[in-house]
Design a protein around this motif. Structure first.
Motif, PDB file in Angstrom:
ATOM      1  N   MET A 183       0.831  -1.208   0.000  1.00 15.71           N
ATOM      2  CA  MET A 183       0.000   0.000   0.000  1.00 15.71           C
ATOM      3  C   MET A 183       0.867   1.261   0.000  1.00 15.71           C
ATOM      4  O   MET A 183       0.518   2.247  -0.647  1.00 15.71           O
ATOM      5  N   SER A 184       1.999   1.231   0.679  1.00 16.20           N
ATOM      6  CA  SER A 184       2.927   2.374   0.649  1.00 16.20           C
ATOM      7  C   SER A 184       3.479   2.567  -0.758  1.00 16.20           C
ATOM      8  O   SER A 184       3.559   3.689  -1.264  1.00 16.20           O
ATOM      9  N   TRP A 185       3.861   1.466  -1.404  1.00 18.36           N
ATOM     10  CA  TRP A 185       4.379   1.542  -2.770  1.00 18.36           C
ATOM     11  C   TRP A 185       3.307   2.058  -3.726  1.00 18.36           C
ATOM     12  O   TRP A 185       3.575   2.941  -4.549  1.00 18.36           O
ATOM     13  N   LEU A 186       2.078   1.526  -3.616  1.00 15.15           N
ATOM     14  CA  LEU A 186       0.983   1.963  -4.486  1.00 15.15           C
ATOM     15  C   LEU A 186       0.648   3.436  -4.254  1.00 15.15           C
ATOM     16  O   LEU A 186       0.382   4.177  -5.203  1.00 15.15           O
ATOM     17  N   ASP A 187       0.682   3.863  -2.997  1.00 13.05           N
ATOM     18  CA  ASP A 187       0.417   5.265  -2.695  1.00 13.05           C
ATOM     19  C   ASP A 187       1.493   6.161  -3.304  1.00 13.05           C
ATOM     20  O   ASP A 187       1.188   7.214  -3.884  1.00 13.05           O
ATOM     21  N   GLY A 188       2.743   5.750  -3.218  1.00 11.94           N
ATOM     22  CA  GLY A 188       3.830   6.509  -3.835  1.00 11.94           C
ATOM     23  C   GLY A 188       3.698   6.552  -5.352  1.00 11.94           C
ATOM     24  O   GLY A 188       3.900   7.598  -5.980  1.00 11.94           O
ATOM     25  N   LEU A 189       3.331   5.425  -5.936  1.00 12.02           N
ATOM     26  CA  LEU A 189       3.121   5.355  -7.382  1.00 12.02           C
ATOM     27  C   LEU A 189       1.975   6.267  -7.801  1.00 12.02           C
ATOM     28  O   LEU A 189       2.081   7.008  -8.783  1.00 12.02           O
ATOM     29  N   ARG A 190       0.895   6.235  -7.046  1.00 11.18           N
ATOM     30  CA  ARG A 190      -0.271   7.088  -7.326  1.00 11.18           C
ATOM     31  C   ARG A 190       0.117   8.554  -7.237  1.00 11.18           C
ATOM     32  O   ARG A 190      -0.219   9.358  -8.104  1.00 11.18           O
ATOM     33  N   ARG A 191       0.851   8.918  -6.175  1.00 11.79           N
ATOM     34  CA  ARG A 191       1.278  10.306  -6.020  1.00 11.79           C
ATOM     35  C   ARG A 191       2.187  10.755  -7.167  1.00 11.79           C
ATOM     36  O   ARG A 191       2.033  11.853  -7.696  1.00 11.79           O
ATOM     37  N   ALA A 192       3.114   9.881  -7.562  1.00 18.92           N
ATOM     38  CA  ALA A 192       4.023  10.222  -8.668  1.00 18.92           C
ATOM     39  C   ALA A 192       3.246  10.391  -9.975  1.00 18.92           C
ATOM     40  O   ALA A 192       3.520  11.321 -10.745  1.00 18.92           O
ATOM     41  N   ALA A 193       2.281   9.507 -10.226  1.00 16.56           N
ATOM     42  CA  ALA A 193       1.482   9.611 -11.451  1.00 16.56           C
ATOM     43  C   ALA A 193       0.671  10.897 -11.458  1.00 16.56           C
ATOM     44  O   ALA A 193       0.609  11.600 -12.481  1.00 16.56           O
ATOM     45  N   PHE A 194       0.065  11.239 -10.334  1.00 19.39           N
ATOM     46  CA  PHE A 194      -0.719  12.476 -10.272  1.00 19.39           C
ATOM     47  C   PHE A 194       0.172  13.707 -10.362  1.00 19.39           C
ATOM     48  O   PHE A 194      -0.188  14.688 -11.016  1.00 19.39           O
ATOM     49  N   ASP A 195       1.333  13.673  -9.725  1.00 15.35           N
ATOM     50  CA  ASP A 195       2.251  14.810  -9.827  1.00 15.35           C
ATOM     51  C   ASP A 195       2.652  15.032 -11.279  1.00 15.35           C
ATOM     52  O   ASP A 195       2.681  16.157 -11.768  1.00 15.35           O
ATOM     53  N   TRP A 196       2.974  13.935 -11.962  1.00 16.90           N
ATOM     54  CA  TRP A 196       3.345  14.050 -13.371  1.00 16.90           C
ATOM     55  C   TRP A 196       2.165  14.559 -14.201  1.00 16.90           C
ATOM     56  O   TRP A 196       2.317  15.473 -15.011  1.00 16.90           O
ATOM     57  N   ALA A 197       0.983  13.967 -14.012  1.00 13.67           N
ATOM     58  CA  ALA A 197      -0.190  14.370 -14.799  1.00 13.67           C
ATOM     59  C   ALA A 197      -0.519  15.843 -14.547  1.00 13.67           C
ATOM     60  O   ALA A 197      -0.858  16.572 -15.480  1.00 13.67           O
ATOM     61  N   ARG A 198      -0.415  16.281 -13.304  1.00 11.06           N
ATOM     62  CA  ARG A 198      -0.721  17.682 -12.978  1.00 11.06           C
ATOM     63  C   ARG A 198       0.255  18.655 -13.634  1.00 11.06           C
ATOM     64  O   ARG A 198      -0.053  19.830 -13.788  1.00 11.06           O
ATOM     65  N   SER A 199       1.415  18.168 -14.026  1.00  9.97           N
ATOM     66  CA  SER A 199       2.405  19.039 -14.662  1.00  9.97           C
ATOM     67  C   SER A 199       2.147  19.206 -16.166  1.00  9.97           C
ATOM     68  O   SER A 199       2.820  20.009 -16.803  1.00  9.97           O
ATOM     69  N   THR A 200       1.197  18.479 -16.720  1.00  8.68           N
ATOM     70  CA  THR A 200       0.959  18.543 -18.163  1.00  8.68           C
ATOM     71  C   THR A 200      -0.006  19.669 -18.515  1.00  8.68           C
ATOM     72  O   THR A 200      -0.835  20.090 -17.703  1.00  8.68           O
ATOM     73  N   ASP A 201       0.099  20.132 -19.744  1.00 10.59           N
ATOM     74  CA  ASP A 201      -0.819  21.159 -20.245  1.00 10.59           C
ATOM     75  C   ASP A 201      -2.249  20.638 -20.286  1.00 10.59           C
ATOM     76  O   ASP A 201      -3.194  21.390 -20.019  1.00 10.59           O
ATOM     77  N   LEU A 202      -2.408  19.366 -20.629  1.00 11.49           N
ATOM     78  CA  LEU A 202      -3.748  18.776 -20.698  1.00 11.49           C
ATOM     79  C   LEU A 202      -4.441  18.857 -19.340  1.00 11.49           C
ATOM     80  O   LEU A 202      -5.611  19.232 -19.251  1.00 11.49           O
ATOM     81  N   TRP A 203      -3.710  18.529 -18.271  1.00  9.60           N
ATOM     82  CA  TRP A 203      -4.281  18.596 -16.923  1.00  9.60           C
ATOM     83  C   TRP A 203      -4.665  20.030 -16.575  1.00  9.60           C
ATOM     84  O   TRP A 203      -5.740  20.285 -16.057  1.00  9.60           O
ATOM     85  N   ARG A 204      -3.757  20.959 -16.847  1.00  6.60           N
ATOM     86  CA  ARG A 204      -4.045  22.357 -16.523  1.00  6.60           C
ATOM     87  C   ARG A 204      -5.267  22.854 -17.289  1.00  6.60           C
ATOM     88  O   ARG A 204      -6.100  23.583 -16.738  1.00  6.60           O
ATOM     89  N   SER A 205      -5.401  22.454 -18.546  1.00  4.23           N
ATOM     90  CA  SER A 205      -6.584  22.846 -19.325  1.00  4.23           C
ATOM     91  C   SER A 205      -7.849  22.244 -18.730  1.00  4.23           C
ATOM     92  O   SER A 205      -8.871  22.923 -18.600  1.00  4.23           O
ATOM     93  N   ALA A 206      -7.783  20.963 -18.365  1.00  2.91           N
ATOM     94  CA  ALA A 206      -8.943  20.303 -17.768  1.00  2.91           C
ATOM     95  C   ALA A 206      -9.295  20.932 -16.424  1.00  2.91           C
ATOM     96  O   ALA A 206     -10.476  21.106 -16.104  1.00  2.91           O
ATOM     97  N   GLY A 210      -8.724  24.048 -15.518  1.00  9.55           N
ATOM     98  CA  GLY A 210      -9.342  25.343 -15.806  1.00  9.55           C
ATOM     99  C   GLY A 210     -10.785  25.189 -16.240  1.00  9.55           C
ATOM    100  O   GLY A 210     -11.667  25.944 -15.803  1.00  9.55           O
ATOM    101  N   LEU A 211     -11.045  24.208 -17.086  1.00  6.57           N
ATOM    102  CA  LEU A 211     -12.422  23.935 -17.521  1.00  6.57           C
ATOM    103  C   LEU A 211     -13.284  23.520 -16.334  1.00  6.57           C
ATOM    104  O   LEU A 211     -14.424  23.969 -16.193  1.00  6.57           O
ATOM    105  N   ALA A 212     -12.730  22.695 -15.457  1.00  9.77           N
ATOM    106  CA  ALA A 212     -13.478  22.255 -14.276  1.00  9.77           C
ATOM    107  C   ALA A 212     -13.826  23.433 -13.379  1.00  9.77           C
ATOM    108  O   ALA A 212     -14.944  23.509 -12.856  1.00  9.77           O
TER     109      ALA A 212
END
Length: 176
Positions: free
Chosen positions: A132-155, A157-159
């Protein structure tokens, strides 16, 4: 000399990142929509004496009994999410969306609540705690990366725009 990757690999990585970002955005939107709708139900049930007793009893289960108690609804509910994605893939968008919403809602109401109620005994299982610690770290890393993308920022802003519009509509309806 710089390490150059083949163009095909770069394209495949870009497509993979785009798909992962879309999935994370979709999951985040689904969570953002469902959890506030389900929160009053969860809070209402949590205040009932019966569910307080059940939660307390679940928190005192032996670790592997708690794991089995969590595994049964997880194994039943989670495949419905994959089947919903399959329906999307073959063009059954309404059925896929409905099943995904129902499965995700069931997961929040059942699996997530069980996990929280049995967190203490589950964390006594060393391999489960590490997983669960590993999965939580993986989840956090994936979200951190996704949040850094233009697509995420656009979504995002739309939200915000949609959220502000809905709040305005709700205020207008309340006034009259």
């Amino acid at each position: 000399m710089a390490d150059e990757r083949p163009l095909g690999l770069e394209v495949l990585r870009a497509v993979g990142r785009f798909v992962v970002t879309l999935v994370l955005i979709g999951w985040t939107i689904l969570d953002a929509l469902l959890f506030p709708l389900l929160r009053p139900i969860i809070n209402g049930l949590a205040r009932l004496r019966l569910f307080e007793s059940i939660g307390s009893a679940l928190g005192h289960l032996p670790p592997y009994v708690a794991l089995l108690t969590l595994a049964v609804p997880f194994v039943v509910i989670e495949p419905f999410k994959w089947f919903a994605l399959y329906w999307f893939g073959i063009g059954h968008y309404i059925q896929g969306a409905l099943l995904l919403v129902l499965a995700h809602g069931g997961s929040i109401l059942i699996v997530e609540r069980l996990y929280h109620a049995m967190h203490v005994p589950l964390m006594r299982i060393g391999w489960f705690r590490r997983l669960m610690s590993w999965l939580d770290g993986l989840r956090r890393a994936a979200f951190d990366w996704a949040r850094s993308t233009d697509l995420w920022r656009s979504a995002a802003g739309l939200a915000q725009t949609v959220r502000a519009a809905v709040r305005g509509w709700v205020r207008a309806l309340r006034r009259g």
